[in-house]
Design a protein around this motif. Structure first.
Motif, short mmCIF file in Angstrom:
data_model
loop_
_atom_site.label_atom_id
_atom_site.label_comp_id
_atom_site.label_asym_id
_atom_site.label_seq_id
_atom_site.Cartn_x
_atom_site.Cartn_y
_atom_site.Cartn_z
N LYS A 52 37.32 5.59 9.36
CA LYS A 52 36.41 4.44 9.46
C LYS A 52 35.19 4.64 8.57
CE LYS A 52 34.00 1.41 12.69
NZ LYS A 52 32.87 1.22 11.76
N LYS A 53 34.69 5.87 8.52
CA LYS A 53 33.55 6.18 7.64
C LYS A 53 33.93 5.96 6.18
CE LYS A 53 30.13 9.86 6.84
NZ LYS A 53 28.96 9.08 7.30
N MET A 54 35.14 6.34 5.81
CA MET A 54 35.60 6.13 4.44
C MET A 54 35.76 4.64 4.16
SD MET A 54 38.33 9.27 4.49
CE MET A 54 39.04 9.06 2.86
N ASP A 55 36.30 3.89 5.13
CA ASP A 55 36.40 2.44 4.96
C ASP A 55 35.03 1.81 4.75
OD1 ASP A 55 39.17 2.12 5.13
OD2 ASP A 55 39.15 2.03 7.31
N ASP A 56 34.07 2.19 5.60
CA ASP A 56 32.74 1.58 5.55
C ASP A 56 31.98 1.94 4.29
OD1 ASP A 56 33.19 0.46 8.03
OD2 ASP A 56 32.12 2.02 9.14
N GLU A 57 31.96 3.22 3.94
CA GLU A 57 31.05 3.70 2.90
C GLU A 57 31.69 3.82 1.52
OE1 GLU A 57 28.66 7.06 4.01
OE2 GLU A 57 28.68 6.51 6.15
N LEU A 58 33.01 3.97 1.45
CA LEU A 58 33.67 4.14 0.15
C LEU A 58 34.45 2.91 -0.29
CD1 LEU A 58 35.06 7.79 0.54
CD2 LEU A 58 32.83 7.05 -0.32
#
Length: 404
Positions: A337-343
């Motif tokens: 989810k962090k990769m989806d949001d920030e990358l």
């Protein structure tokens, strides 16, 4: 004259090699047994333009096993772009119901998949053991099908359900726009170390080549000498192959691809050696080899058979690595989810925004749009900082080519 009896182990070894060769020949000479394509849709509105001045295209082979359908769909959304081609495969560890559900999702969940008709699912189930030559047979089958179905892609990318991208497709297409399209990104070494005895002198048989269910390989009591007709190379099983080299693997006019296929049919982890050995022993291709796979992963110390599972503590190192993909991840890990949001600038159920779809990641009537409803320019890309960083990194590593 007395006839010599062939030992059961030797007979099984010969059978494994013959089956692997037959799988490749069948895949390269005939259509796939069954596919669930999105080809019933009308012709796509915009047409992908090819050639100088236009972005390249990728063909993705995305593989999984039982209970991986959701992960495969999430990965597909994270790497989707209309210029590319996608072939999804669930091995015999998945049931027919899961495979049919994956095909139904491809047909119905995203308007872009229906309109651009560039996503397909392998409909026939066959067994795969990732430690044996059946994994190599699966990749060669996928390559043969993708060559038949998509005449214009430039590179083959192999991914599994445990992988995830660190860059958007706009970033990746931009970074590869200046790369000569005959280059191959294959991590490789000729320093075999302990693998010389454990991998190449020992003889294994992979029953998944001839069984209906995923079956663990078994070790023959016999051993064999190291070859002197070719030099063995080994490395990462995750690849980015040029179309020309992929065609050589499937249709090569010289005998080396088939000779090596027979040899590696009885080698453990043949996906870590076949393509490396083939390209580094081929005079036409060895100087197109870049010693990198553009993947981020971490090995334990001492290394095991699989890299470590990644989590949020690895996030910044992943970003700083200049890699295009990372592995391994567990399903629905918070770091995804962090990769989806920030990358990737997407929700877990969205495609990744790009020039090709201007309404994604924008609000309409106070609601975030989750599907692409209006096509933009699929022949243009808008890279971010990650795309610039990846382009600089690739420009640096492609200066050194060949095998050593």
């Amino acid at each position: 004259m007395r006839q010599r009896r062939i030992s059961p182990c030797l007979a099984a070894t010969a059978l494994s090699a013959a089956l692997l060769l037959l799988i490749l020949l069948h895949a390269s000479s005939s259509p796939p047994l069954l596919l669930w394509p999105s080809s019933a849709a009308p012709a796509p509105p915009p047409r992908a333009e090819r050639g100088p001045g236009r972005p390249p295209s990728f063909a993705y082979w995305i593989s999984g096993t039982g209970r991986d359908a959701r992960r495969v769909l999430r990965l597909l959304r994270a790497v989707y772009h209309p210029r590319n081609r996608y072939l999804l495969h669930l091995d015999a560890g998945a049931g027919d119901g899961e495979r049919e559900a994956l095909a139904a999702a491809v047909r119905g969940e995203e308007p872009a998949w229906r309109e651009f008709r560039n996503v397909d699912v392998v409909g026939g189930a066959y067994a795969v053991d990732r430690t044996g030559s059946s994994a190599l047979a699966a990749v060669l089958h996928g390559a043969a099908v993708l060559l038949k179905m998509g005449p214009h892609w430039d590179w083959l990318v192999t991914l599994s359900a445990e992988d995830y991208p660190l860059v958007t497709q706009d970033d990746l297409l931009y970074a590869f726009s200046s790369v000569p399209r005959d280059l191959n990104f294959i991590d490789h070494t000729s320093d075999l170390g302990w693998k010389a005895h454990e991998r190449f002198e020992k003889i294994i048989v992979d029953p998944s080549l001839y069984m209906d269910k995923n079956t663990e390989l078994f070790l023959s009591k016999g051993t064999r000498q190291m070859p002197d007709a070719f030099q063995i190379f080994t490395g990462s099983p995750w690849l980015i192959l040029s179309r020309s080299f992929t065609e050589h693997c499937v249709h090569g006019l010289d005998n080396l691809p088939r000779k090596l296929l027979m040899y590696f049919a009885n080698t453990a982890y043949s996906m870590e050696s076949y393509f490396q050995t083939l390209i580094c022993n081929s005079s036409d291709f060895r100087n197109t080899t870049v010693n990198a796979d553009l993947r981020y992963f971490i090995w334990d110390d001492p290394p095991g058979l699989d890299p470590l599972v990644l989590n949020e503590s690895n996030f910044q190192n992943m970003v700083n690595s200049s890699a295009a993909f990372a592995r391994r991840f567990v399903e629905d890990a918070p770091v995804l989810k962090k990769m989806d949001d920030e990358l990737l600038n997407r929700s877990p159920v969205q495609l990744v925004p790009g020039v090709w779809c201007p309404n994604l990641a924008k609000e309409q009537s106070g609601v975030n749009m989750e599907s692409c409803l209006k096509w933009g320019d699929i022949n243009a890309v808008r890279p971010g900082r990650a795309g610039e960083r990846l382009r600089r990194f690739i420009s640096k590593i492609i200066e050194t080519r060949g095998c050593s």
